[in-house]
Design an enzyme around this catalytic site. Structure first.
Site, mmCIF file in Angstrom:
data_model
loop_
_atom_site.group_PDB
_atom_site.id
_atom_site.type_symbol
_atom_site.label_atom_id
_atom_site.label_comp_id
_atom_site.label_asym_id
_atom_site.label_seq_id
_atom_site.Cartn_x
_atom_site.Cartn_y
_atom_site.Cartn_z
ATOM 1 N N HIS A 122 13.118 20.791 -16.075
ATOM 2 C CA HIS A 122 13.430 22.004 -15.319
ATOM 3 C C HIS A 122 14.920 22.245 -15.184
ATOM 4 C CE1 HIS A 122 9.126 22.045 -14.578
ATOM 5 N NE2 HIS A 122 9.321 23.333 -14.536
ATOM 6 N N ARG A 162 8.754 31.642 -10.964
ATOM 7 C CA ARG A 162 8.547 30.251 -10.518
ATOM 8 C C ARG A 162 8.870 30.167 -9.028
ATOM 9 N NH1 ARG A 162 10.579 28.920 -16.064
ATOM 10 N NH2 ARG A 162 9.175 27.356 -16.924
ATOM 11 N N ARG A 194 3.730 32.941 -9.613
ATOM 12 C CA ARG A 194 3.000 31.679 -9.688
ATOM 13 C C ARG A 194 3.093 30.985 -8.338
ATOM 14 N NH1 ARG A 194 4.849 27.078 -13.792
ATOM 15 N NH2 ARG A 194 6.596 26.865 -12.374
ATOM 16 N N GLU A 207 -2.216 24.321 -18.860
ATOM 17 C CA GLU A 207 -1.129 23.354 -19.030
ATOM 18 C C GLU A 207 -1.655 21.950 -19.259
ATOM 19 O OE1 GLU A 207 2.390 24.501 -16.448
ATOM 20 O OE2 GLU A 207 0.746 24.644 -15.022
ATOM 21 N N ASN A 228 5.155 23.971 -21.950
ATOM 22 C CA ASN A 228 6.014 22.826 -21.595
ATOM 23 C C ASN A 228 5.152 21.665 -21.104
ATOM 24 O OD1 ASN A 228 7.938 24.765 -22.021
ATOM 25 N ND2 ASN A 228 8.218 25.197 -19.848
ATOM 26 N N ASP A 229 4.208 22.002 -20.223
ATOM 27 C CA ASP A 229 3.335 20.944 -19.715
ATOM 28 C C ASP A 229 2.204 20.633 -20.687
ATOM 29 O OD1 ASP A 229 4.374 19.963 -17.284
ATOM 30 O OD2 ASP A 229 3.954 21.906 -16.372
ATOM 31 N N ARG A 248 8.317 15.193 -20.262
ATOM 32 C CA ARG A 248 9.217 16.233 -20.772
ATOM 33 C C ARG A 248 10.652 16.070 -20.277
ATOM 34 N NH1 ARG A 248 6.796 21.410 -17.399
ATOM 35 N NH2 ARG A 248 8.824 22.369 -17.578
ATOM 36 N N CYS A 308 3.923 31.400 -21.470
ATOM 37 C CA CYS A 308 5.120 31.508 -20.632
ATOM 38 C C CYS A 308 5.957 30.235 -20.668
ATOM 39 C CB CYS A 308 4.757 31.865 -19.191
ATOM 40 S SG CYS A 308 3.754 30.614 -18.388
HETATM 41 C C1 PEP Z 1 5.049 25.296 -18.532
HETATM 42 O O1 PEP Z 1 4.630 24.200 -18.156
HETATM 43 O O2 PEP Z 1 5.125 25.636 -19.744
HETATM 44 C C2 PEP Z 1 5.530 26.275 -17.541
HETATM 45 C C3 PEP Z 1 5.841 27.500 -17.887
HETATM 46 O O3 PEP Z 1 5.680 25.848 -16.252
HETATM 47 P P1 PEP Z 1 6.904 24.909 -15.812
HETATM 48 O O4 PEP Z 1 7.875 24.840 -16.961
HETATM 49 O O5 PEP Z 1 7.525 25.509 -14.609
HETATM 50 O O6 PEP Z 1 6.240 23.599 -15.546
HETATM 51 MG MG MG Z 2 4.231 23.873 -16.087
#
Ligand code: PEP
Ligand code: MG
Length: 594
Positions: free
Chosen positions: A200, A307, A344, A447, A470-471, A481, A518
């Protein structure tokens, strides 16, 4: 001597500037410039703070109980001596007068210089004095924080007088909430020792659209305060004290990349339609309501991911109440002028703790594996009153525009039912208290592989889905990550990831439900055509990425791309397969891209 440090590229472009080294624990110190004609006032503020600290220390010493160990008095003497020592007092003044730093920043910059010198000392006793310097600095910073300058600062900390060198920030680690405070700050680039591409902290750096490299391991040890640095955010390289020839080469590349951006900017308000007439929605990811104007400016046709957890972070345990949240959501909704805003619900946990802990501190001092712990919807369901408060605030904002509600990290049917129940209760409470709200579509983030593999169930309960790549990548490949040590295995091209994503998109399209991506893959042009081939028609990304993704869309033919999907998904080596299919690698076959 010039050296190169290698890390992970997280935010494109090239930054050239002088290094400002910041200890992770002091990232929240105020960083701004003072006008040259106010330097004398700032030096006075520093001197007054020093007098207050001196008095504090003398009082402490005087009030020591008779049976206190003699070392305590000696320690206070050492602190008093350090406080008045030239290397702290005079040199700190230098940062204010010569470099126009505010007093807090000057204290932390000089403390960093001294801490390094102490680290390098042979003598163990002297090396340990570093802690004393840091304690004295803490006291000074504490007093300065209470004695804010009387005059307002110029331009939110931006420098509005000419002739100064640009600055880049170097730190071991920066918590996401701290990174956020650098939005619109004096820094033109970032380097951190730790972190992965989709941590993040990296995501916030990318949202600021300034060059950044993370996971550069030794950077904060090798770089010294004021060194010249080149940050190559495209290649993930940091050049320390470059030679004039290297500097010239990078300045040339910097100009080229600025020209390229200006060219892309012209696409901002063009509709995003493929060569074969398929419309593609390009939405923006935002962290705070104040990001909404930049999203509109970049040509986004809505917010695909707000977010909301960034409203909850860094507040010393005091969470925003319903009204404060409502104001924040309403302001984002109003700023988007009737375009949809997908809010979200809070995704706290993992590398986004409520307080200012860095990932390193979390791993070593807290839950063994925060990414698998109480985060996102799990945390919200464990705090039902807080969750309902957030749901009410989001719902109330729907009276001012088009709002969608997105639930992060769902995997279990019981969580879905509990979330739906909480939404129903929040609506009921609003009705009872006569508060207006409109229809709000309910969506799930995909995710977790378990969610991707149970799409028919999810689609029965939700109006739309959004893939958080991402998750999804982190949980599919079991790669943290935020951990630079395994970053080379964090692979969006892994066949398992691509197959899961294609399955989710196809299931949603078949059911006639809206689906978007996203995660960071949406803004990465290496995947624009792959996602089109999978049938995706809605991408959500950092506003600064919209134009380059749109450029790819304008040149794409979805029918031809879709024809290659089978081969891509069947391949053991999708990246090479796709490069061959799209003509980025010679193969002698017709290609999918015009
Ligand atoms: C993701 O996990 O791809 C996502 C958009 O949420 P975050 O990056 O905030 O975990
Ligand atoms: Mg996520």
């Amino acid at each position: 001597m010039s050296i190169q440090v290698f890390g992970l590229p997280v935010s494109r472009g090239i930054a050239i500037g002088r290094a400002v080294l910041v200890a992770s624990s002091r990232v929240d110190v105020a960083h701004y410039f003072v006008e040259p004609d106010r330097a004398a006032d700032e030096v006075t503020r520093l001197r007054q703070a020093r007098d207050v600290v001196a008095l504090e220390l003398e009082t402490l010493k005087r009030d020591l109980p008779g049976d206190a160990p003699p070392e305590l008095a000696a320690l206070l003497d050492v602190h008093l001596m350090l406080l008045h020592d030239e290397t702290l007092a005079e040199a700190t003044k230098h940062w204010i007068v010569e470099r126009h730093y505010n007093a807090e920043w000057a204290v932390s910059a000089q403390t960093e210089v001294l801490a390094r010198q102490f680290d390098e000392m042979e003598d163990e006793y002297l090396r340990e004095r570093k802690a004393d310097i840091e304690q004295v600095a803490e006291r000074l910073l504490g007093v300065l924080a209470k004695a804010k300058p009387r005059l307002p600062l110029s331009g939110g900390g931006a420098r509005d007088f000419a002739g100064e060198d640009p600055l880049v920030l170097v730190a071991n680690d920066i918590a996401p909430a701290d990174m956020l405070q650098f939005k619109g700050s004096v820094f033109t680039g970032f380097v951190t020792d730790v972190g992965g591409r989709t941590s993040h902290t990296a995501i916030v750096a990318r949202s600021m659209d300034i060059p950044a490299v993370v996971g550069a391991r030794e950077a904060s040890r090798l770089v010294r305060q004021d060194d010249w640095l080149i940050i190559d955010g495209d290649a993930g390289v940091v050049v320390v004290n470059p030679s004039p020839i290297v500097l010239e080469e990078y300045r040339f590349r910097q100009r080229q990349s600025e020209l390229e951006r200006a060219r892309l900017d012209r696409l901002r308000h063009m509709p995003s339609v493929t060569l074969d007439g398929q419309s593609v929605e390009l939405l923006a990811n935002i962290e705070l309501p104040g990001d909404a104007p930049a999203a509109l400016e970049a040509g986004a046709v809505g917010v695909g991911l707000f977010r909301s957890e960034f409203l909850f972070m860094n507040r010393n345990g005091e969470l925003p109440d319903e009204d404060e949240q409502f104001e924040a959501y309403r302001s984002a909704v109003q700023a988007m002028n009737g375009l949809p805003v997908t809010i979200r619900t809070v995704d706290i946990g993992a590398d986004k703790p409520l307080d200012r802990l860095t990932v390193h501190e979390l791993r070593h001092e807290h839950a063994l594996n925060p990414a698998l712990g109480l985060r996102a919807i799990r945390w919200s369901l464990s705090e039902p009153a807080m969750f309902r408060q957030q749901l009410r605030a989001i719902m109330r904002a729907s009276a001012y525009g088009k709002v969608r509600l997105l639930i992060p990290m769902v995997a279990h049917r019981s969580e879905i039912l509990a979330a739906i129940d909480a939404v129903a209760r929040a609506k009921q409470q609003l009705r009872e208290s006569g508060q207006p709200f409109n229809d709000v579509e309910l969506g799930a983030m995909i995710e977790i592989p378990a969610a991707a593999m149970t799409m028919p169930m999810l689609l029965r309960y939700f109006d739309f889905v959004s893939i958080g790549t991402n998750d999804l990548i982190q949980y599919t490949l079991a790669i943290d990550r935020a951990d630079e040590a395994v970053a080379h295995l964090y692979d969006p091209w892994h066949p398992a990831v691509l197959r899961l994503m294609a399955g989710v998109i196809s299931a949603a399209n078949t059911a006639g439900k809206h689906v978007s991506v996203c995660g960071e893959m949406a803004g990465d042009t290496a995947f624009t055509e792959v996602l089109l081939a999978m049938g995706l028609r809605c991408y959500s990304m950092h506003p600064a990425q919209i134009s380059s993704v749109k450029q790819r869309i304008l040149r794409a033919d979805t029918a031809r791309l879709a024809a290659g999907l089978g081969a891509l998904l069947a391949s053991d080596d999708p990246v090479n397969e796709w490069q061959t299919l799209t003509g980025r690698r010679p193969a002698g076959e017709p290609t999918l891209i015009n």
